[in-house]
Enzyme design. Sequence first.
Site, mmCIF file in Angstrom:
data_model
loop_
_atom_site.group_PDB
_atom_site.id
_atom_site.type_symbol
_atom_site.label_atom_id
_atom_site.label_comp_id
_atom_site.label_asym_id
_atom_site.label_seq_id
_atom_site.Cartn_x
_atom_site.Cartn_y
_atom_site.Cartn_z
ATOM 1 N N ASP A 36 -17.115 -64.397 52.131
ATOM 2 C CA ASP A 36 -17.180 -63.028 52.639
ATOM 3 C C ASP A 36 -15.763 -62.465 52.557
ATOM 4 O OD1 ASP A 36 -17.199 -60.711 54.114
ATOM 5 O OD2 ASP A 36 -18.500 -61.500 55.690
ATOM 6 N N ALA A 60 -18.419 -55.399 46.354
ATOM 7 C CA ALA A 60 -18.228 -54.053 46.903
ATOM 8 C C ALA A 60 -19.441 -53.667 47.731
ATOM 9 C CB ALA A 60 -18.042 -53.045 45.768
ATOM 10 N N TYR A 125 -18.278 -43.731 50.550
ATOM 11 C CA TYR A 125 -18.120 -44.759 49.509
ATOM 12 C C TYR A 125 -16.818 -44.544 48.742
ATOM 13 C CZ TYR A 125 -18.812 -47.080 44.974
ATOM 14 O OH TYR A 125 -18.640 -47.818 43.826
ATOM 15 N N LYS A 129 -13.407 -46.873 48.834
ATOM 16 C CA LYS A 129 -12.933 -47.490 47.585
ATOM 17 C C LYS A 129 -11.494 -47.043 47.308
ATOM 18 C CE LYS A 129 -14.915 -49.628 44.829
ATOM 19 N NZ LYS A 129 -15.054 -51.109 44.652
HETATM 20 N N1 NAP Z 1 -22.892 -49.509 40.641
HETATM 21 C C1 NAP Z 1 -22.261 -48.418 40.200
HETATM 22 O O1 NAP Z 1 -22.882 -47.442 39.752
HETATM 23 C C2 NAP Z 1 -20.753 -48.359 40.234
HETATM 24 C C3 NAP Z 1 -20.121 -47.153 39.842
HETATM 25 C C4 NAP Z 1 -18.724 -47.110 39.860
HETATM 26 C C5 NAP Z 1 -18.001 -48.210 40.256
HETATM 27 N N2 NAP Z 1 -18.650 -49.343 40.657
HETATM 28 C C6 NAP Z 1 -17.853 -50.481 41.095
HETATM 29 O O2 NAP Z 1 -18.083 -51.552 40.196
HETATM 30 C C7 NAP Z 1 -17.963 -52.795 40.905
HETATM 31 C C8 NAP Z 1 -19.187 -53.650 40.633
HETATM 32 O O3 NAP Z 1 -20.330 -52.923 41.056
HETATM 33 P P1 NAP Z 1 -21.804 -53.509 40.923
HETATM 34 O O4 NAP Z 1 -22.667 -52.399 40.472
HETATM 35 O O5 NAP Z 1 -21.769 -54.789 40.196
HETATM 36 O O6 NAP Z 1 -22.111 -53.779 42.464
HETATM 37 P P2 NAP Z 1 -23.359 -54.543 43.107
HETATM 38 O O7 NAP Z 1 -24.368 -54.847 42.074
HETATM 39 O O8 NAP Z 1 -23.738 -53.751 44.306
HETATM 40 O O9 NAP Z 1 -22.707 -55.929 43.553
HETATM 41 C C9 NAP Z 1 -21.805 -56.009 44.594
HETATM 42 C C10 NAP Z 1 -21.847 -57.428 45.092
HETATM 43 O O10 NAP Z 1 -20.887 -57.537 46.165
HETATM 44 C C11 NAP Z 1 -21.477 -58.358 47.161
HETATM 45 N N3 NAP Z 1 -20.854 -58.144 48.466
HETATM 46 C C12 NAP Z 1 -21.084 -57.145 49.337
HETATM 47 N N4 NAP Z 1 -20.355 -57.331 50.446
HETATM 48 C C13 NAP Z 1 -19.658 -58.482 50.270
HETATM 49 C C14 NAP Z 1 -18.746 -59.218 51.061
HETATM 50 N N5 NAP Z 1 -18.402 -58.806 52.281
HETATM 51 N N6 NAP Z 1 -18.201 -60.347 50.551
HETATM 52 C C15 NAP Z 1 -18.546 -60.783 49.310
HETATM 53 N N7 NAP Z 1 -19.429 -60.148 48.531
HETATM 54 C C16 NAP Z 1 -19.973 -59.001 48.999
HETATM 55 C C17 NAP Z 1 -22.924 -57.944 47.151
HETATM 56 O O11 NAP Z 1 -23.688 -58.907 47.813
HETATM 57 P P3 NAP Z 1 -25.018 -58.443 48.631
HETATM 58 O O12 NAP Z 1 -26.029 -58.124 47.581
HETATM 59 O O13 NAP Z 1 -25.323 -59.652 49.445
HETATM 60 O O14 NAP Z 1 -24.636 -57.261 49.423
HETATM 61 C C18 NAP Z 1 -23.195 -57.847 45.667
HETATM 62 O O15 NAP Z 1 -23.590 -59.082 45.124
HETATM 63 C C19 NAP Z 1 -17.747 -52.433 42.374
HETATM 64 O O16 NAP Z 1 -16.379 -52.441 42.658
HETATM 65 C C20 NAP Z 1 -18.249 -51.006 42.464
HETATM 66 O O17 NAP Z 1 -17.627 -50.277 43.499
HETATM 67 C C21 NAP Z 1 -20.010 -49.449 40.630
#
Ligand code: NAP
Length: 290
Positions: A36, A60, A125, A129
């Site tokens: 975590d 995230a 959000y 970030k």
């Molecule tokens: N998704 C988008 O459209 C988007 C757009 C712009 C930028 N980003 C950025 O791109 C990056 C990757 O995004 P993604 O889409 O791969 O995100 P994602 O699919 O939501 O994955 C985020 C992961 O982080 C885990 N997490 C949450 N809280 C945590 C904690 N306290 N400790 C450890 N792990 C934790 C989540 O686990 P749980 O499932 O258990 O919560 C999940 O597996 C992030 O930095 C995000 O901000 C994403």
Amino acid sequence: MKVLLTGANGQLGRCLQDRAEQERVTFIATDRQELDITSETAVAELVLKEQPQLIINAAAYTAVDKAESEYETALAVNANGPVNLAKAAAVAGIPLLHVSTDYVFDGNGTEPYLPEQQTSPLGVYGETKWAGEKMVRQQLDKHVIVRTAWVVSEYGNNFAKTILRLGKERDELSVIADQYGCPTYAGDLADALLVVVKGISAGRQEWGTFHHCGDQPTSWHGFARAILAEAKTQGKIESMPKLYAIKTEDYPLPAPRPTYSVMDCNSMLSIWGVGPSNWRNSLKTIIAKL
Ligand SMILES: NC(=O)c1ccc[n+]([C@@H]2O[C@H](COP(=O)([O-])OP(=O)(O)OC[C@H]3O[C@@H](n4cnc5c(N)ncnc54)[C@H](OP(=O)(O)O)[C@@H]3O)[C@@H](O)[C@H]2O)c1
């Protein structure tokens, strides 16, 4: 190279792990259960125990609307988490690759946003970030922050999967047509980050903030049309549903979104040699896997 990966079960985390073998990267893959990132002690202890050569933070709090009513949780994951990782990286003398978002911008611009341009997030959000980015910069010189946008993949919940599901269920869909951005396949983002990892492994020290996203800006409506057209081509839906273009105000959501969040990816290209990805091509891969 031995890399500590956080958020391993997310879209980016999964795509990074898919590429580990071919890229000769050994991931210590952790998600919330194993590490975590909001726990400073847990992060410090794991880094000490595993002795990684680099950290990638793919963890995230990404629920943009829910974040509006869960400020403390979003702040803990998106700001305190990266700071814990940056502190542990500083103690270990290793770099941190951190991922951020186009939502740090307010979207009032009309030209692609440069990494150094003024930020002004509209919602919780983006605000949390942005706080995470600032703290990483303060805590650790050896950082690469990569902002990305509109991430989709075969994993997790995302816009492509939602549109495909709705395309199967409904004859008509209404999608917002007045917000513009750049769709990004998490697999392409993973490839881009692995280029940076290899560069660092080879001794390059180009620290700073960069942008990486898909190459052709579109609206959510345009993106939905492309998803449905590809699904139709691949026989994943029988017929194209009628697609209506609606305005942001016609579909009220808890979190405000930037109207225009197109990012300039040129510094990522000139410094790291990675240009914006062709999301239309990648959409073929994603749809084929769904
Ligand atoms: N998704 C988008 O459209 C988007 C757009 C712009 C930028 N980003 C950025 O791109 C990056 C990757 O995004 P993604 O889409 O791969 O995100 P994602 O699919 O939501 O994955 C985020 C992961 O982080 C885990 N997490 C949450 N809280 C945590 C904690 N306290 N400790 C450890 N792990 C934790 C989540 O686990 P749980 O499932 O258990 O919560 C999940 O597996 C992030 O930095 C995000 O901000 C994403």
